[in-house]
Design a protein around this motif. Structure first.
Motif, PDB file in Angstrom:
ATOM      1  N   ASP A 114       0.849  -1.188   0.000  1.00  0.00           N
ATOM      2  CA  ASP A 114       0.000   0.000   0.000  1.00  0.00           C
ATOM      3  C   ASP A 114       0.893   1.249   0.000  1.00  0.00           C
ATOM      4  O   ASP A 114       1.694   1.445   0.909  1.00  0.00           O
ATOM      5  CB  ASP A 114      -0.878  -0.028   1.256  1.00  0.00           C
ATOM      6  CG  ASP A 114      -1.941   1.065   1.274  1.00  0.00           C
ATOM      7  OD1 ASP A 114      -1.717   2.134   0.679  1.00  0.00           O
ATOM      8  OD2 ASP A 114      -2.989   0.850   1.914  1.00  0.00           O
ATOM      9  N   ARG A 116       0.222   4.433   0.403  1.00  0.00           N
ATOM     10  CA  ARG A 116      -0.241   5.627   1.114  1.00  0.00           C
ATOM     11  C   ARG A 116       0.625   5.949   2.331  1.00  0.00           C
ATOM     12  O   ARG A 116       1.357   5.104   2.842  1.00  0.00           O
ATOM     13  CB  ARG A 116      -1.696   5.446   1.544  1.00  0.00           C
ATOM     14  CG  ARG A 116      -2.673   5.352   0.389  1.00  0.00           C
ATOM     15  CD  ARG A 116      -4.082   5.068   0.876  1.00  0.00           C
ATOM     16  NE  ARG A 116      -4.185   3.740   1.494  1.00  0.00           N
ATOM     17  CZ  ARG A 116      -5.269   3.277   2.108  1.00  0.00           C
ATOM     18  NH1 ARG A 116      -6.349   4.038   2.201  1.00  0.00           N
ATOM     19  NH2 ARG A 116      -5.270   2.056   2.627  1.00  0.00           N
ATOM     20  N   ALA A 118       0.930   7.122   6.383  1.00  0.00           N
ATOM     21  CA  ALA A 118       0.199   6.751   7.597  1.00  0.00           C
ATOM     22  C   ALA A 118       0.607   7.661   8.742  1.00  0.00           C
ATOM     23  O   ALA A 118       1.753   8.120   8.827  1.00  0.00           O
ATOM     24  CB  ALA A 118       0.479   5.293   7.964  1.00  0.00           C
ATOM     25  N   ARG A 187       3.158   3.845   4.933  1.00  0.00           N
ATOM     26  CA  ARG A 187       2.453   2.671   5.449  1.00  0.00           C
ATOM     27  C   ARG A 187       3.179   1.376   5.039  1.00  0.00           C
ATOM     28  O   ARG A 187       3.208   0.406   5.802  1.00  0.00           O
ATOM     29  CB  ARG A 187       1.022   2.660   4.918  1.00  0.00           C
ATOM     30  CG  ARG A 187       0.201   1.466   5.414  1.00  0.00           C
ATOM     31  CD  ARG A 187      -1.201   1.439   4.827  1.00  0.00           C
ATOM     32  NE  ARG A 187      -1.836   0.162   5.103  1.00  0.00           N
ATOM     33  CZ  ARG A 187      -2.612  -0.092   6.159  1.00  0.00           C
ATOM     34  NH1 ARG A 187      -2.841   0.875   7.035  1.00  0.00           N
ATOM     35  NH2 ARG A 187      -3.143  -1.287   6.350  1.00  0.00           N
ATOM     36  N   ILE A 199      -0.423   2.451  13.701  1.00  0.00           N
ATOM     37  CA  ILE A 199      -1.072   3.449  12.850  1.00  0.00           C
ATOM     38  C   ILE A 199      -2.385   3.913  13.466  1.00  0.00           C
ATOM     39  O   ILE A 199      -3.223   3.106  13.858  1.00  0.00           O
ATOM     40  CB  ILE A 199      -1.335   2.872  11.443  1.00  0.00           C
ATOM     41  CG1 ILE A 199      -0.014   2.546  10.738  1.00  0.00           C
ATOM     42  CG2 ILE A 199      -2.156   3.848  10.596  1.00  0.00           C
ATOM     43  CD1 ILE A 199      -0.187   1.852   9.403  1.00  0.00           C
ATOM     44  N   THR A 202      -4.609   5.915   8.258  1.00  0.00           N
ATOM     45  CA  THR A 202      -3.988   5.846   6.936  1.00  0.00           C
ATOM     46  C   THR A 202      -4.514   7.035   6.145  1.00  0.00           C
ATOM     47  O   THR A 202      -5.727   7.203   5.999  1.00  0.00           O
ATOM     48  CB  THR A 202      -4.323   4.529   6.235  1.00  0.00           C
ATOM     49  OG1 THR A 202      -3.796   3.435   6.998  1.00  0.00           O
ATOM     50  CG2 THR A 202      -3.707   4.484   4.838  1.00  0.00           C
TER      51      THR A 202
END
Length: 327
Positions: A114, A116, A118, A187, A199, A202
């Motif tokens: 992933d 993205r 975080a 992330r 986390i 996100t």
């Protein structure tokens, strides 16, 4: 017994010479590299051993932008590869300069995690729940610019260090209180290190768009090493490669380094005429006062063209001036 199992057994029996994989010595780098090493052995039966290499970025505590940004975590590893001290190198793809290295080739881009960003925040806060004046740590100009552009009144604090060190600045340890209210990290790194539980949010790419190639790995070898190139081809993921090519072409066309406040994120989706690549990119002033963002879509086979066209659109809207001011 499967063909793969027979291949692995035959390699072990034959005492095959291991491939040498060059990697940084950090916990995240070695975890990523071991994943690739295991995948090579599973696919081919060829054993792989890790070789730790110290890079300029590892030896200095200065900000990446002060070190020159592009390539500080990869130059020494690439040199070892060119000199034949190692056979393979594994990099976080976002650390690689966009200019190809003569004599080397990215032989595999495995399926990426992933991409993205975080948030790891005190008291379980999301970004929107952090009180005005909260101290948020990040070492990336891209994140600094986008966080400031959100207008949340956060104090952005420059930080360096490995993942555990950064998380410790928030959560503390050994009874000590952390000095930051939150940090923003990739992330993907938290996933690979088994730290997803830390986390608290996100981040939606509509808020903070990821760095080009974030979450992806680049597996390099010498261009003339045909055998190794063939072994690594089994690890390549066509969808990830298309997305990364689009993102990095945008970065290259903007003539921006990996430490510039440039973000790009490509996704594949099923369109009316088959798979379609959707690419978003942005350039944001370092103080968050201005920015440009746009998107484009088209066939995955046109990833480079899409990246160039999106970069041209951003330049027409003032991206070059924003980057110049950030320098």
């Amino acid at each position: 017994m499967t063909d793969l199992a027979r291949s692995a057994e035959a390699a072990a029996t034959a005492g095959m010479t291991p491939l040498r994989l060059g990697t940084r010595a950090s916990r995240l780098a070695t975890t990523q590299s071991q994943t690739v090493a295991d995948a090579i052995t599973a696919a081919s039966g060829v054993p792989v051993e890790l070789v730790h290499i110290s890079t300029e970025g590892d030896r200095s505590s200065a900000a990446i932008s002060q070190l020159g940004g592009t390539g500080v975590f990869v130059a020494a590893i690439r040199q070892a590869l060119l000199e034949g001290a190692v056979d393979i190198a594994v990099h976080s793809f976002k650390d690689l300069p966009t200019t190809p290295e003569p004599g080397l080739v990215v032989a595999a881009v495995p399926t990426r995690e992933d991409p993205r960003d975080a948030l790891v925040a005190r008291d379980g806060h999301t970004l929107g729940e952090l009180p005005s004046g909260s101290r948020v740590g990040t070492g990336a100009p891209r994140r600094v610019a986008q966080l400031r552009a959100l207008g949340l009144g956060l104090e952005i604090v420059p930080i360096r260090g490995n993942v555990d060190t950064r998380i410790g600045r928030v959560l503390g340890g050994d009874g000590a209180q952390g000095d930051l209210d939150a940090v923003v990290l990739a992330r993907a790194g938290l996933t690979r290190l088994g730290r997803l539980a830390a986390i608290t949010e996100t981040l939606d790419p509509l808020q903070v768009l990821p760095a080009p190639a974030q979450g992806a790995l680049a597996v390099e070898c010498r261009a003339d090493d045909v055998r190794t190139r063939e072994l690594l081809a089994a690890l390549d993921d066509a969808a990830t490669r298309a997305c990364v090519v689009a993102e990095r072409t945008t970065l290259a066309a903007l003539e921006a380094g990996c430490s510039a406040p440039v973000a790009a994120y490509a996704e594949l989706a099923e369109g009316e005429d088959g798979p379609e690549l959707f690419l978003r990119a942005s350039v944001t002033a370092l103080d968050g006062s201005d920015g440009v963002r746009d998107s484009i879509s088209g066939p995955p086979a046109d990833a480079e063209r899409l990246g160039r066209e999106l970069a041209a659109e951003l330049i027409d809207r003032g991206a070059a001036e924003l980057m110049a001011a950030s320098r």
